[in-house]
Design a protein around this motif. Structure first.
Motif, PDB file in Angstrom:
ATOM      1  N   PHE A 216       0.859  -1.179   0.000  1.00  0.00           N
ATOM      2  CA  PHE A 216       0.000   0.000   0.000  1.00  0.00           C
ATOM      3  C   PHE A 216       0.897   1.232   0.000  1.00  0.00           C
ATOM      4  CE2 PHE A 216       0.489  -1.220   4.491  1.00  0.00           C
ATOM      5  CZ  PHE A 216       0.910  -0.039   5.075  1.00  0.00           C
ATOM      6  N   LYS A 217       0.307   2.385  -0.249  1.00  0.00           N
ATOM      7  CA  LYS A 217       1.081   3.622  -0.336  1.00  0.00           C
ATOM      8  C   LYS A 217       0.685   4.596   0.764  1.00  0.00           C
ATOM      9  CE  LYS A 217       2.466   3.886  -5.197  1.00  0.00           C
ATOM     10  NZ  LYS A 217       2.447   4.730  -6.420  1.00  0.00           N
ATOM     11  N   VAL A 218       1.695   5.266   1.300  1.00  0.00           N
ATOM     12  CA  VAL A 218       1.495   6.346   2.272  1.00  0.00           C
ATOM     13  C   VAL A 218       2.502   7.437   1.950  1.00  0.00           C
ATOM     14  CG1 VAL A 218       1.754   7.041   4.689  1.00  0.00           C
ATOM     15  CG2 VAL A 218       0.591   4.906   4.133  1.00  0.00           C
ATOM     16  N   GLY A 219       2.016   8.651   1.798  1.00  0.00           N
ATOM     17  CA  GLY A 219       2.916   9.770   1.544  1.00  0.00           C
ATOM     18  C   GLY A 219       3.776   9.602   0.311  1.00  0.00           C
ATOM     19  N   GLY A 220       3.251   8.907  -0.690  1.00  0.00           N
ATOM     20  CA  GLY A 220       4.005   8.703  -1.917  1.00  0.00           C
ATOM     21  C   GLY A 220       4.959   7.525  -1.868  1.00  0.00           C
ATOM     22  N   PHE A 221       5.079   6.879  -0.707  1.00  0.00           N
ATOM     23  CA  PHE A 221       5.962   5.722  -0.566  1.00  0.00           C
ATOM     24  C   PHE A 221       5.169   4.430  -0.710  1.00  0.00           C
ATOM     25  CE2 PHE A 221       8.363   8.986   1.648  1.00  0.00           C
ATOM     26  CZ  PHE A 221       9.666   8.736   1.240  1.00  0.00           C
ATOM     27  N   ARG A 222       5.735   3.501  -1.425  1.00  0.00           N
ATOM     28  CA  ARG A 222       5.151   2.164  -1.531  1.00  0.00           C
ATOM     29  C   ARG A 222       5.702   1.320  -0.381  1.00  0.00           C
ATOM     30  NH1 ARG A 222       3.406  -1.824  -5.478  1.00  0.00           N
ATOM     31  NH2 ARG A 222       4.348  -3.864  -5.041  1.00  0.00           N
ATOM     32  N   ILE A 223       4.821   0.832   0.449  1.00  0.00           N
ATOM     33  CA  ILE A 223       5.219  -0.034   1.557  1.00  0.00           C
ATOM     34  C   ILE A 223       4.929  -1.467   1.145  1.00  0.00           C
ATOM     35  CG2 ILE A 223       4.824  -0.632   3.970  1.00  0.00           C
ATOM     36  CD1 ILE A 223       4.030   2.236   4.486  1.00  0.00           C
ATOM     37  N   ASP A 224       5.986  -2.237   0.984  1.00  0.00           N
ATOM     38  CA  ASP A 224       5.832  -3.638   0.596  1.00  0.00           C
ATOM     39  C   ASP A 224       6.760  -4.493   1.453  1.00  0.00           C
ATOM     40  OD1 ASP A 224       8.376  -3.189  -0.459  1.00  0.00           O
ATOM     41  OD2 ASP A 224       7.641  -2.968  -2.510  1.00  0.00           O
ATOM     42  N   GLU A 225       6.710  -5.782   1.243  1.00  0.00           N
ATOM     43  CA  GLU A 225       7.485  -6.692   2.086  1.00  0.00           C
ATOM     44  C   GLU A 225       8.982  -6.457   1.933  1.00  0.00           C
ATOM     45  OE1 GLU A 225       7.877 -11.494   2.998  1.00  0.00           O
ATOM     46  OE2 GLU A 225       6.177 -10.707   1.849  1.00  0.00           O
ATOM     47  N   LYS A 226       9.419  -6.174   0.726  1.00  0.00           N
ATOM     48  CA  LYS A 226      10.847  -5.938   0.495  1.00  0.00           C
ATOM     49  C   LYS A 226      11.334  -4.736   1.296  1.00  0.00           C
ATOM     50  CE  LYS A 226      14.217  -5.005  -3.166  1.00  0.00           C
ATOM     51  NZ  LYS A 226      14.405  -4.779  -4.631  1.00  0.00           N
ATOM     52  N   THR A 227      10.548  -3.651   1.284  1.00  0.00           N
ATOM     53  CA  THR A 227      10.921  -2.444   2.030  1.00  0.00           C
ATOM     54  C   THR A 227      10.996  -2.725   3.522  1.00  0.00           C
ATOM     55  OG1 THR A 227       9.882  -1.027   0.379  1.00  0.00           O
ATOM     56  CG2 THR A 227      10.249  -0.073   2.559  1.00  0.00           C
ATOM     57  N   LEU A 228      10.007  -3.440   4.034  1.00  0.00           N
ATOM     58  CA  LEU A 228       9.950  -3.686   5.475  1.00  0.00           C
ATOM     59  C   LEU A 228      11.050  -4.630   5.938  1.00  0.00           C
ATOM     60  CD1 LEU A 228       6.090  -4.011   5.960  1.00  0.00           C
ATOM     61  CD2 LEU A 228       7.540  -2.009   6.341  1.00  0.00           C
ATOM     62  N   ARG A 229      11.373  -5.611   5.125  1.00  0.00           N
ATOM     63  CA  ARG A 229      12.407  -6.564   5.533  1.00  0.00           C
ATOM     64  C   ARG A 229      13.807  -5.980   5.389  1.00  0.00           C
ATOM     65  NH1 ARG A 229      10.200 -11.146   7.007  1.00  0.00           N
ATOM     66  NH2 ARG A 229       8.315 -11.976   6.007  1.00  0.00           N
ATOM     67  N   ALA A 230      13.934  -4.936   4.557  1.00  0.00           N
ATOM     68  CA  ALA A 230      15.252  -4.319   4.374  1.00  0.00           C
ATOM     69  C   ALA A 230      15.699  -3.589   5.623  1.00  0.00           C
ATOM     70  CB  ALA A 230      15.221  -3.363   3.183  1.00  0.00           C
ATOM     71  N   GLY A 231      14.733  -3.036   6.382  1.00  0.00           N
ATOM     72  CA  GLY A 231      15.069  -2.317   7.605  1.00  0.00           C
ATOM     73  C   GLY A 231      15.645  -0.952   7.301  1.00  0.00           C
ATOM     74  N   PRO A 232      16.006  -0.193   8.347  1.00  0.00           N
ATOM     75  CA  PRO A 232      16.549   1.152   8.164  1.00  0.00           C
ATOM     76  C   PRO A 232      17.823   1.133   7.342  1.00  0.00           C
ATOM     77  CG  PRO A 232      15.937   0.791  10.445  1.00  0.00           C
ATOM     78  CD  PRO A 232      15.857  -0.535   9.757  1.00  0.00           C
ATOM     79  N   ALA A 233      17.934   2.102   6.438  1.00  0.00           N
ATOM     80  CA  ALA A 233      19.147   2.203   5.621  1.00  0.00           C
ATOM     81  C   ALA A 233      20.352   2.496   6.495  1.00  0.00           C
ATOM     82  CB  ALA A 233      18.979   3.302   4.577  1.00  0.00           C
ATOM     83  N   LYS A 234      21.409   1.804   6.226  1.00  0.00           N
ATOM     84  CA  LYS A 234      22.634   2.014   6.990  1.00  0.00           C
ATOM     85  C   LYS A 234      23.593   2.884   6.199  1.00  0.00           C
ATOM     86  CE  LYS A 234      22.443  -2.394   9.466  1.00  0.00           C
ATOM     87  NZ  LYS A 234      23.176  -3.636   9.792  1.00  0.00           N
TER      88      LYS A 234
END
Length: 333
Positions: A216-234
């Motif tokens: 789903f999208k919030v604030g122009g960002f696509r939130i998907d499983e790949k994004t969530l599993r990647a975690g905070p950018a280091k």
């Protein structure tokens, strides 16, 4: 009520977008919001100076074994406790906070701090109301982070009764509408602008996405499983600069040399970690009670970032140029 790990991560990603502009936040993010009661804010979840939360986060961090920036941050605890507004403009503190965001100990401290102070209370508040959907929990979590939960909860209870009487979806929809009105009429202009948070929740409600099904999208960002599993950018961890037969080179060396120069050590920003630079680092380490090895690791880097300029040693002082001799200007006859 038991959210899956992905549902929990999705709920936290929504709030992270609101707070930091990124689905997974940034542990070293430092911002100062003019006109906001929080003022200086820090980290993946933007812990604020004005609320007093930043003090407790930093106190937690410096007390943890293995924390790299203990000496650099511990000295600020008194001022953080007093919520000293001058820290909004303390460049040394800001640089150290950004650097500390790369320390795994700080990252864990931030995660634990927000779980303890915001996520767990939000889940408990949802349970007390009988709210069980992931979207409902996300709405309450957002209010716990942003503020005003109890006020808007009580207003909604007076208007429509408890969720058990009207149904959770109806109650959460009414809560979001009440919170939108509360924010839109807030005395602080900066908070009036945050009604976009409620617009995002209203969109998810219209889409009937109560389970926060991906994507789903919030604030122009696509939130998907790949994004969530990647975690905070280091971010790229700063390398250790050490003496070597072939001098290390790079912009990071030049930055250290420029900082040494600012502090009165007379380094030339050549970008090469040569013998002259190593010797200046040794002198800096000796003057600041550090291990004298000529290498710039986490401890020396933190001390460089927070040290204050002093009068340079005579050996390093540059001779002032002689003033130019000007010829006398002719006078009009």
């Amino acid at each position: 009520m038991q959210l899956t790990q992905l549902q929990r991560s999705a709920a936290q990603a929504i709030v992270s977008i609101f707070e930091t502009g990124r689905p997974t936040g940034g542990y070293g993010r430092v911002t100062v919001l003019q006109g906001d009661t929080g003022r200086l804010t820090y980290g993946r979840f933007q812990t604020t100076l004005g609320s007093g939360a930043l003090y407790f986060l930093i106190k937690d961090y410096v007390e943890r074994p293995g924390a790299i920036y203990v000496s650099a941050l511990a000295k600020y605890l008194g001022r953080l406790l007093k919520r000293d507004g001058a820290l909004d403009h303390d460049g040394a503190l800001h640089r150290t906070l950004k650097a500390a965001g790369e320390d795994p100990v700080m990252r864990q401290a931030q995660d634990d701090f927000f779980d303890r102070n915001f996520w767990t209370p939000a889940v408990a508040a949802a349970r007390a109301l009988g709210v069980t959907t992931p979207l409902g929990v996300a709405v309450i979590y957002d209010s716990k982070v942003h503020g005003s939960f109890e006020r808007v909860r009580d207003r909604t209870l007076r208007q429509v009764g408890p969720p058990s009487a009207v149904g959770e979806e109806t109650w959460i929809s009414a809560y979001v509408a009440n919170r939108r009105a509360y924010l839109a009429q807030h005395a602080q202009p900066i908070l009036r602008k945050t009604v976009y948070r409620m617009a995002a929740f209203e969109r998810l409600i219209r889409d009937d996405n109560w389970d926060l099904d991906l994507p789903f999208k919030v604030g122009g960002f696509r939130i998907d499983e790949k994004t969530l599993r990647a975690g905070p950018a280091k971010g790229r961890a700063a390398r250790i600069l050490a003496p070597a037969d072939t001098p290390m080179k790079g912009d990071d060396v030049r930055e250290v040399q420029a900082r040494l120069r600012e502090l009165g050590y007379g380094a030339d920003p050549t970008g090469a970690y040569d013998d002259d630079t190593v010797e200046l680092v040794r002198k800096f380490q000796e003057a600041h009670g550090l291990k004298v090895d000529g290498a710039v690791g986490p401890a020396t880097r933190a001390s460089l970032e927070t040290a204050r300029p002093a009068t340079p040693n005579a050996a390093h002082a540059e001779a002032a140029p002689e003033p130019a001799v000007l010829a006398a200007a002719p006078h009009p006859a």
